[in-house]
Every structure is written in C-alpha cells, then in structure tokens.
Design a protein around this motif. Structure first.
Motif, PDB file in Angstrom:
ATOM      1  N   THR A 164       0.855  -1.190   0.000  1.00  0.00           N
ATOM      2  CA  THR A 164       0.000   0.000   0.000  1.00  0.00           C
ATOM      3  C   THR A 164       0.887   1.235   0.000  1.00  0.00           C
ATOM      4  OG1 THR A 164      -1.734  -1.157   1.222  1.00  0.00           O
ATOM      5  CG2 THR A 164      -1.791   1.249   1.236  1.00  0.00           C
ATOM      6  N   THR A 208       0.825   5.394  -0.143  1.00  0.00           N
ATOM      7  CA  THR A 208       0.029   6.621  -0.041  1.00  0.00           C
ATOM      8  C   THR A 208       0.991   7.806   0.003  1.00  0.00           C
ATOM      9  OG1 THR A 208      -1.644   5.436   1.255  1.00  0.00           O
ATOM     10  CG2 THR A 208      -1.725   7.846   1.275  1.00  0.00           C
ATOM     11  N   GLU A 260      -0.551  12.879   3.442  1.00  0.00           N
ATOM     12  CA  GLU A 260      -0.074  11.664   4.110  1.00  0.00           C
ATOM     13  C   GLU A 260       0.967  10.956   3.245  1.00  0.00           C
ATOM     14  OE1 GLU A 260      -1.885   7.584   6.182  1.00  0.00           O
ATOM     15  OE2 GLU A 260      -3.098   8.777   4.802  1.00  0.00           O
ATOM     16  N   GLN A 303      -9.775  -2.438   3.649  1.00  0.00           N
ATOM     17  CA  GLN A 303      -8.412  -2.948   3.804  1.00  0.00           C
ATOM     18  C   GLN A 303      -8.377  -4.467   3.634  1.00  0.00           C
ATOM     19  OE1 GLN A 303      -5.548  -1.076   4.136  1.00  0.00           O
ATOM     20  NE2 GLN A 303      -4.628  -3.051   3.729  1.00  0.00           N
ATOM     21  N   GLU A 357      -3.474   0.626  -3.953  1.00  0.00           N
ATOM     22  CA  GLU A 357      -3.022   2.018  -3.929  1.00  0.00           C
ATOM     23  C   GLU A 357      -4.187   3.002  -3.753  1.00  0.00           C
ATOM     24  OE1 GLU A 357      -0.434   3.129  -7.050  1.00  0.00           O
ATOM     25  OE2 GLU A 357       0.918   1.438  -6.797  1.00  0.00           O
ATOM     26  N   LYS A 358      -5.404   2.508  -3.812  1.00  0.00           N
ATOM     27  CA  LYS A 358      -6.548   3.396  -3.628  1.00  0.00           C
ATOM     28  C   LYS A 358      -6.724   3.725  -2.155  1.00  0.00           C
ATOM     29  CE  LYS A 358      -9.471   2.241  -7.606  1.00  0.00           C
ATOM     30  NZ  LYS A 358     -10.777   1.706  -8.030  1.00  0.00           N
ATOM     31  N   THR A 359      -6.864   5.000  -1.859  1.00  0.00           N
ATOM     32  CA  THR A 359      -7.103   5.433  -0.482  1.00  0.00           C
ATOM     33  C   THR A 359      -8.580   5.276  -0.142  1.00  0.00           C
ATOM     34  OG1 THR A 359      -7.514   7.724  -1.107  1.00  0.00           O
ATOM     35  CG2 THR A 359      -5.221   7.093  -0.687  1.00  0.00           C
ATOM     36  N   ASP A 360      -8.892   5.386   1.150  1.00  0.00           N
ATOM     37  CA  ASP A 360     -10.291   5.308   1.569  1.00  0.00           C
ATOM     38  C   ASP A 360     -11.118   6.421   0.935  1.00  0.00           C
ATOM     39  OD1 ASP A 360      -9.557   3.162   3.052  1.00  0.00           O
ATOM     40  OD2 ASP A 360      -9.746   4.131   5.020  1.00  0.00           O
ATOM     41  N   ASP A 361     -10.535   7.614   0.839  1.00  0.00           N
ATOM     42  CA  ASP A 361     -11.265   8.738   0.243  1.00  0.00           C
ATOM     43  C   ASP A 361     -11.576   8.475  -1.234  1.00  0.00           C
ATOM     44  OD1 ASP A 361     -11.281  10.123   2.611  1.00  0.00           O
ATOM     45  OD2 ASP A 361      -9.469  11.284   2.147  1.00  0.00           O
ATOM     46  N   GLN A 362     -10.616   7.873  -1.952  1.00  0.00           N
ATOM     47  CA  GLN A 362     -10.852   7.575  -3.367  1.00  0.00           C
ATOM     48  C   GLN A 362     -11.965   6.544  -3.520  1.00  0.00           C
ATOM     49  OE1 GLN A 362      -6.779   6.487  -4.345  1.00  0.00           O
ATOM     50  NE2 GLN A 362      -6.573   8.292  -5.638  1.00  0.00           N
TER      51      GLN A 362
END
Length: 486
Positions: free
Chosen positions: A85, A87, A403, A441, A452-457
């Motif tokens: 992961t 970020t 981040e 996750q 690679e996708k964040t939670d926001d994405q």
C-alpha cells in the motif's frame, strides 16, 4: 589529520559474516571461485602441480546446493504476494515508477532492500534532492525530473562509519560516511574506469545538516566537494540527516544479526560433504573385475589376448580358477551428513516465517495487534517504517502536504477470499459494527480493491456511481397505465 576512510570496529567484525552470506546467495560459481576459502584443500602442504590439479578436479565434482539463495527469493516473493500500500502526496506520485532517479520504482527498490536485510541484517537509505545549477527550482524543473527528491539505496558494506549525539533529549545521527564506487569515462569516450569516493553526511556544530565528497587517489584521499547545506522545500536548512538505517531487528545504528547466516553456514558444510562424497564415488564407485587361481602362463595368455567385459566375451579360466566383480559399499557417512544438513536448512528456512521467532519493539507492537510474529514479518515491518520515514522526508524536500505511507504485506500465507467471512464483514459494516475502512483494507489485502486506492478515493467512487435504472417507476399495468395514473 582527517581520515575519511576510517571504519568502525563492529563494521570490520561483521565483514566475514556478510561476505559468507553474500557469496552463498550468489551461488555455485561464486563459491567455487573462492577456492579453499570455502572448500579446504586436501594435503594443503603439498604445493606440487599434481596436487593442485587434483584439488581442481575435487572442487569441480563437488555440488553446491543453493538452498540459502532460493530461500531468500522465496521469502521476498511471499512478501510481495500481496501488493504493498503506497500513499503519497500528488507531488510524489512519481515514486511508484522512479524513486531513485534511475527508473527503479519504490516496489522494486524495496524488494531489493528486503533481500539485503535478509542476507546481512543491515541496509541504508539516503533521501536527497538534486538541485538545478541556477540555485532555484521551478515547477517545470520538478515535473521534468531535473530536480526532485530521490532515495538512494546503500548496502551494509558501503556504510563504513557513523556516529550519534544527544540533541534535545534524543539521539540523532551526527555523522555517516558512505563509500561509493562511481564510473569514470576514459579519454577515448568508450571505456570506463571505477573510482572510489566517500560521501560524508554530518550535523555540524550548529546542528545543521551538511554534505561533502572525498575522492580516493593513488597517494591520498582529498576533498572534491566542499561542505554544503541542502535546503528543504521551504528554503530552510535541515536539522537532521535524512539517512535511514534498516535492520533485521530494529532500525537503529547498531549492526543486527543476519537472518540467513546460520543457513549459509550449513549450506557451506553441505558443499564440503558433497565434495567428499563425489570424490569417493569417483575413485571407488565403478565395479572392479577380479580373477584368482591363475598360473603365470594363464595370466600372460589373457593379457596377450585381451580381457573384455560383457556377456559375449566369456572369460576362459583354468581348473580351480574363479572370478567376480568387486563393488565398494556406499559412503553412508558423507551421504548421511549431507541429508542431515539439508533437513537443517529446511528447518531454518521455515523458522524465518514461523510466528513467535522474533521480538517486536514497543512501536511495532502498537502498530500490530499480533502478539507473535516471524523474523520475516519483523524485517518487513522495519522496511515499511523506514520507507514511510523516507517518504516524509521527500515530502519535506518538495514542500508537499499530505499523508506519506508505505506498507508491505505481513501475511505470508496464501491469501484467499472466504465468502462466509466476506458476508459477515459486509453485514457488520451495514449494521454499523465495523468501519468501512477496515472492510476495504480486507479487500485490498486480497486483491479485490487496488491496494493504492485510499479510503477517500474509494468513498468518492462509490458516491459518484450511478444507482442504476429505477425499475419500480417503469412498472406497467395491463391496460397500459401506471398505478399512479388517474
């Protein structure tokens, strides 16, 4: 008088172990090229040409079974069975393709780093910023790659000297000396030669980070780049040396044990047993015919006619004569020693991923709920923390906000998607008993969601997706009218 080539005593003490594991992991060609360093020469006091030729044949017949090197590659592969992961702020997106300025991605570099730490238990990462000649860095310079932060990887053998000092209640690096080998073009423009230089990183008396470069000459080592002070993205001087040590136990400056050293020692022992076994098989392994009860006249007759082996060439013997085939018994001692060492190597390799075989630091224990973990998971945890710190420094060099995190997989079992667990977790999210981020996750770790996708994405994509056709609104009654029509 300054001696930039000075090496610390613990560095010198570790060199034999490092070289052993490095050579073993490289394989048979390197081990055999080392000669009697790893395979003792029989009758070493005999310097005759015949004895040297015998040793060469003895070494060629030996079989080197590279269990250590294969174990290292398997362990690295287990880590990257699930994608890491990453970020980072937008300004550092390039690290996924080129983190060192030479086209090596953060994924490729971290694979190599894990291999180095498994081999010798030590490595180093230096965050640097290549400024342009004008002294000012524009956005175009950064986008074109002429000036941007990078991470240089240094093997343990390159880190020859280091010091720390107490600053504000904590120990900070005050000196790091890195031995580098660089290519220098020859006068004709085609060939190249290697030169040795020393990069010195230090905190000066005022607590400011500086760099300088020394070059090794034929008679003396001289400074070729005077001390200069790199600036961060805000134009301020650094108060720390952006160099990160990595270890098999923790990321401090001490030299940790090599996880693969014990296996490498047994691997060399297996190689020596193999040399003895193959030598015995060569000397006495073939069957030997014998005859008895022959007179001198009969012996001379057979020698004159020739002795042939096979069912179509019977031996004619005198009355009372006998013949047979003599076969040496198997050399069970050397074979048993080889088999025992092979079992030991398998056991040692398994222990590297066995839970409960290493101790976590307090910080690592806080970050991971598992009470027990393996040597490999500790190495991976240390590498993840080191890269996360380097990404923070890179963001500071480029004055980027956001981040910065790099997390490697620490679950080395075969990852599978359990439908029952998946349903239960989904229901827990729907019922407000589990945060959606934890559920995502779980899906990242199993390759369902891009790691690679964040939670926001993920949240934005879910919110912007079309809910689909409104089927209830298209319901039609037999007379062609909707229920709501008058």
């Amino acid at each position: 008088m300054s001696d930039v080539t000075f090496t610390r005593p613990e560095y010198k003490a570790a060199q034999y172990r490092w070289r052993l594991v490095r050579d073993v992991c490289k394989g048979s060609e390197t081990i055999k090229a080392a000669g009697d360093q790893y395979l003792p020469r029989p009758n070493a006091s005999d310097e005759s040409a015949d004895n040297k030729a015998r040793y060469d044949a003895y070494k060629k017949r030996a079989v080197f079974y590279n269990a250590t090197g294969r174990t290292k590659h398997s362990l690295v592969g287990a880590v990257f069975r699930t994608w890491p992961t990453l970020t980072v702020p937008g300004a550092l997106d390039y690290v996924s393709k080129d983190i060192d300025g030479q086209g090596v991605s953060v994924y490729q570099q971290s694979q190599s780093v894990i291999g180095h730490v498994l081999e010798v238990g030590r490595h180093g990462l230096l965050v640097d910023y290549a400024s342009v000649k004008s002294g000012s860095v524009s956005k175009a310079d950064e986008q074109s790659g002429r000036a941007r932060a990078s991470v240089a990887s240094y093997v343990a053998e390159s880190i020859i000297n280091w010091k720390t000092r107490m600053v504000g209640g904590q120990h900070l690096l005050s000196l790091v000396v890195l031995r580098e080998t660089v290519d220098v073009d020859t006068d004709d423009g085609f060939g190249s030669e290697q030169a040795v230089q020393y990069r010195v990183l230090r905190l000066d008396a005022a607590g400011v980070y500086t760099q300088e470069v020394w070059e090794e000459g034929s008679s003396a080592t001289t400074m070729v780049t005077a001390p200069f002070s790199p600036l961060n993205g805000a134009g301020q001087q650094w108060k720390v040396i952006p160099f990160q040590f990595l270890g098999s136990e923790n990321n401090d400056t001490s030299i940790d044990d090599s996880p693969l050293y014990d296996m490498a020692e047994i691997n060399i022992g297996h190689y020596r047993n193999s040399a003895d076994y193959e030598e015995a098989a060569y000397l006495v392994g073939q069957p030997q015919p014998w005859m008895s009860g022959l007179s001198d006249q009969w012996r001379d007759h057979l020698e004159a006619e020739g002795i042939f082996l096979g069912s179509r060439a019977p031996w004619l013997l005198p009355q009372g004569g006998a013949c047979g085939m003599m076969q040496a018994q198997p050399n069970t001692v050397a074979k048993e020693a080889m088999d025992s060492k092979k079992e030991d190597m398998v056991s040692l390799g398994a222990r590297l991923i066995e839970r409960g075989s290493a101790v976590k630091t307090a910080t690592q224990a806080d970050n991971d709920s598992a009470a027990e973990h393996s040597v490999l998971s500790l190495v991976v945890s240390n590498v993840s923390e080191a890269y996360s710190q380097c990404l923070v420094w890179m963001a500071e060099f480029t004055n980027a906000a956001g981040e910065a995190l790099y997390k490697l997989n620490q679950d080395f079992s075969q990852v599978s998607l359990d439908a029952t667990i998946l349903t239960a977790l989904f229901n827990a999210v729907q019922g407000g008993k589990l945060p959606a981020g934890d559920f995502w996750q779980y899906l990242r770790d199993r390759g369902v969601i891009d790691p690679e996708k964040t939670d926001d994405q993920i949240r934005d994509e879910l919110e912007t997706e079309s809910p689909g056709p409104a089927l209830d609104d298209t319901e039609v009654v037999p007379n062609g009218r909707k229920p709501s029509d008058p």
